[in-house]
Design an enzyme around this catalytic site. Sequence first.
Site, PDB file in Angstrom:
ATOM      1  CG  HIS A 114      -2.075   1.266   1.790  1.00 28.11           C
ATOM      2  ND1 HIS A 114      -2.007   2.372   1.683  1.00 28.11           N
ATOM      3  CD2 HIS A 114      -3.205   0.911   0.937  1.00 28.11           C
ATOM      4  CE1 HIS A 114      -2.401   2.867   2.110  1.00 28.11           C
ATOM      5  NE2 HIS A 114      -3.743   1.687   1.737  1.00 28.11           N
ATOM      6  CG  ASP A 191       0.707  -2.277   6.160  1.00 26.21           C
ATOM      7  OD1 ASP A 191      -0.320  -2.489   6.636  1.00 26.21           O
ATOM      8  OD2 ASP A 191       0.358  -1.546   5.042  1.00 26.21           O
ATOM      9  CD  GLN A 194      -6.947  -4.142   4.356  1.00 27.55           C
ATOM     10  OE1 GLN A 194      -8.251  -5.594   4.908  1.00 27.55           O
ATOM     11  NE2 GLN A 194      -6.951  -3.537   3.756  1.00 27.55           N
ATOM     12  CE  LYS A 217      -7.347  -0.180   6.216  1.00 30.98           C
ATOM     13  NZ  LYS A 217      -8.069   0.752   5.297  1.00 30.98           N
ATOM     14  CB  CYS A 357      -3.774   3.381  -1.525  1.00 30.72           C
ATOM     15  SG  CYS A 357      -4.924   4.234  -1.053  1.00 30.72           S
TER      16      CYS A 357
HETATM   17  N1  PMP Z   1      -1.790  -0.851   4.819  1.00 29.26           N
HETATM   18  C1  PMP Z   1      -3.004  -1.329   3.830  1.00 29.26           C
HETATM   19  C2  PMP Z   1      -2.228  -2.591   3.477  1.00 29.26           C
HETATM   20  C3  PMP Z   1      -4.075  -0.707   3.950  1.00 29.26           C
HETATM   21  O1  PMP Z   1      -5.093  -1.653   3.590  1.00 29.26           O
HETATM   22  C4  PMP Z   1      -4.601   0.377   4.536  1.00 29.26           C
HETATM   23  C5  PMP Z   1      -5.775   1.030   4.162  1.00 29.26           C
HETATM   24  N2  PMP Z   1      -6.164   0.812   2.692  1.00 29.26           N
HETATM   25  C6  PMP Z   1      -3.502   1.286   4.529  1.00 29.26           C
HETATM   26  C7  PMP Z   1      -2.016   0.340   4.835  1.00 29.26           C
HETATM   27  C8  PMP Z   1      -3.563   2.826   4.998  1.00 29.26           C
HETATM   28  O2  PMP Z   1      -4.432   2.970   6.925  1.00 29.26           O
HETATM   29  P1  PMP Z   1      -4.836   3.776   7.184  1.00 29.26           P
HETATM   30  O3  PMP Z   1      -5.023   4.751   5.388  1.00 29.26           O
HETATM   31  O4  PMP Z   1      -6.281   3.675   7.975  1.00 29.26           O
HETATM   32  O5  PMP Z   1      -3.721   4.633   7.705  1.00 29.26           O
END
Ligand code: PMP
Length: 399
Positions: A114, A191, A194, A217, A357
């Site tokens: 991401h 990270d 998910q 999430k 993203c």
């Molecule tokens: N890493 C991953 C794998 C994600 O799916 C997301 C959210 N889509 C993020 C990072 C970023 O999370 P946040 O916007 O809550 O900081």
Amino acid sequence: MAALRRQFPILEQCDLHYLDNGATTQVPRAVLDVIVAHETSHRANVHRGVHRLAEAATEAFEDARATMARFLGAADKGEIVFTGGTTGAINLVAHAFGNRLAPGDEVVVSLLEHHSNLVPWQMLRDRRGVVLRVLPITGEGRLDLDNLGRVVGARTRLIAVTHVSNVTGAVTDVARVVEAARAVDAAVLLDGAQAAAHGPWDIPALGVDFYALSCHKMFGPHGVGVLWARRERLAAMDPFMGGGEMIRTVTLERTTFADPPQRFEAGTPPIAQAVGMAAAARWIEALPREACHAHLARLTGRLIEGLAERARTRLIGPAGLQARMPVVAFATAGIHPHDVCQVLDSHGVALRGGHHCAQPLMDHFDVAGTTRASLAVYNDDGDVDAFLTGLDDALGRFR
Ligand code: PMP
């Protein structure tokens, strides 16, 4: 599982098949009640007041830290830093850990990341002259761990990769990443954005050093998350942001800093959100874990099979259910993902369409974007049925 679904007021109120859980999950009544109760009876700033409300708020906030420590298997609550979310947690590490790196030191990321776990490292590269190395992926969208030896070397200081991909749903074989890191004395950041909803996890047992997650999430509020880090890692890092609450003493000339975790929590934290996050963690802990995993695997299988049966759709991710979470992304030949999402919305199905993203990953698969259905424990066969019906409509409309 029908009883689980009824715990979510929004799912009762809106006639919606909510399949955008990878972006944000919904919040159960039990968690909403805890947030309202906190704001109704314990709202005050933390750590600074001596009146009874301030003490109650501080206790609730610190209890939330202890709950998150338990949820992640942390040795003690001093290893839990409250952040704004995964992005905040990774940026914290990119500064507080990253600023100690020397030009020429290497950080390994992957093609699966991401932007939250890529851009902060690119910024570190530009700030410090650190070198970014990128681990490739396999055809089915997993980290290509057979190639770890090519990107991890004597100058590697950190391997920062996703625990679960927000596009392919692949679950990382963390043991192999940790083994490669240990061989060169590098740290590992996962990270966990998910993965969090599928916990509780024993993160220290995975052997990693840093873990980032977002509460929104995992059935809780927005605007809060956690950085878990081993005590010795936190102790070795300078603060990222300066301000109130992260200090020991301040004069006009200089400041000495508080111990972790407060050293990394400048300013008023998201208090009711942290309390809500703990309630969400407790809610997850009380789920029948095996039954939930089996339920989600079965529905994921139905989604994957449904795509395989339809021409002009291409799964972006593993077709098997092993080491895979309920995130199912696919490309549609000749139809933009936004069009797919719009048609599905008219069927009451909420999906996500776009690059998620993860633009480098989209480039790799040579697609402008994908459509993504991502499941949570409250989803059911009716949601999958509605998805497949809507998808047929979309495929029929754009020929
Ligand atoms: N890493 C991953 C794998 C994600 O799916 C997301 C959210 N889509 C993020 C990072 C970023 O999370 P946040 O916007 O809550 O900081």
